[in-house]
Design a protein around this motif. Structure first.
Motif, PDB file in Angstrom:
ATOM      1  N   GLN A  27     -55.274 -29.313 -19.570  1.00  9.77           N
ATOM      2  CA  GLN A  27     -55.534 -30.461 -20.472  1.00  9.77           C
ATOM      3  C   GLN A  27     -53.763 -31.126 -20.334  1.00  9.77           C
ATOM      4  OE1 GLN A  27     -55.123 -29.029 -25.024  1.00  9.77           O
ATOM      5  NE2 GLN A  27     -57.289 -29.313 -24.478  1.00  9.77           N
ATOM      6  N   GLN A  28     -53.240 -31.175 -19.890  1.00 14.14           N
ATOM      7  CA  GLN A  28     -51.590 -31.840 -19.126  1.00 14.14           C
ATOM      8  C   GLN A  28     -51.933 -32.382 -18.602  1.00 14.14           C
ATOM      9  OE1 GLN A  28     -48.293 -28.646 -19.720  1.00 14.14           O
ATOM     10  NE2 GLN A  28     -48.252 -28.515 -22.403  1.00 14.14           N
ATOM     11  N   GLN A  52     -54.069 -24.389 -21.611  1.00 15.95           N
ATOM     12  CA  GLN A  52     -53.266 -25.957 -22.139  1.00 15.95           C
ATOM     13  C   GLN A  52     -52.830 -26.714 -21.101  1.00 15.95           C
ATOM     14  OE1 GLN A  52     -49.806 -24.057 -23.739  1.00 15.95           O
ATOM     15  NE2 GLN A  52     -49.079 -25.925 -24.823  1.00 15.95           N
ATOM     16  N   LEU A  67     -55.656 -19.533 -22.824  1.00 12.43           N
ATOM     17  CA  LEU A  67     -54.778 -20.094 -23.362  1.00 12.43           C
ATOM     18  C   LEU A  67     -53.697 -20.753 -22.338  1.00 12.43           C
ATOM     19  CD1 LEU A  67     -54.309 -18.446 -26.885  1.00 12.43           C
ATOM     20  CD2 LEU A  67     -56.366 -19.788 -26.202  1.00 12.43           C
TER      21      LEU A  67
END
Length: 142
Positions: free
Chosen positions: A139-140, A136, A132
């Motif tokens: 995506q950042q 994340q 996860l």
């Protein structure tokens, strides 16, 4: 003494306080002297008859893995070869002792199995958490 001096509350409180302090000192002395005597007797007994301490299984955590080749001796091997006493009461004591050892081993097995399952579950949860966090982070970055 005058009547005023006999009924003086300060004088009465002083006498009661003094007696209380004396009683407290007496009990403290008795307690300290008995605890040091008990320790010396206990130390003499320990030196006179050395006893093997019980073997404990260390708790394994993820940060301190134990090598698989390392084994911990829980039960002496000669216990299997020793003869059972012919006296009935001694035999019953021996059986009770062996049953107790077996119960302890069973409890340790259950504990270790539970710890193993908990460790597996923690590893799985940590892997999911890492996935996860990686998602994340990806995506950042985009």
């Amino acid at each position: 003494m005058q009547v005023d001096q006999r009924n003086n509350p300060k004088l009465l409180m002083g006498i009661i306080g003094g007696l209380t302090v004396l009683i407290a000192l007496f009990f403290a002395y008795q307690w300290l002297s008995s605890s040091t005597d008990g320790k010396s007797v206990h130390q003499e007994e320990m030196m006179a008859a050395p006893v093997k301490p019980p073997v404990a299984v260390p708790i394994q955590t993820e940060s301190t893995p134990v090598a698989e080749t390392e084994t911990i001796k829980l039960v002496e091997e000669d216990i299997l070869d020793s003869a059972v006493p012919e006296n009935a009461s001694l035999a019953k004591e021996e059986i009770a002792k062996l049953d107790d050892i077996q119960q302890q081993l069973n409890d340790q097995e259950k504990t270790l199995t539970q710890q193993h399952q908990d460790a597996d579950e923690l590893i799985q949860l940590k892997e999911e958490q890492i996935k996860l966090l990686e998602a994340q982070l990806a995506q950042q970055v985009k």
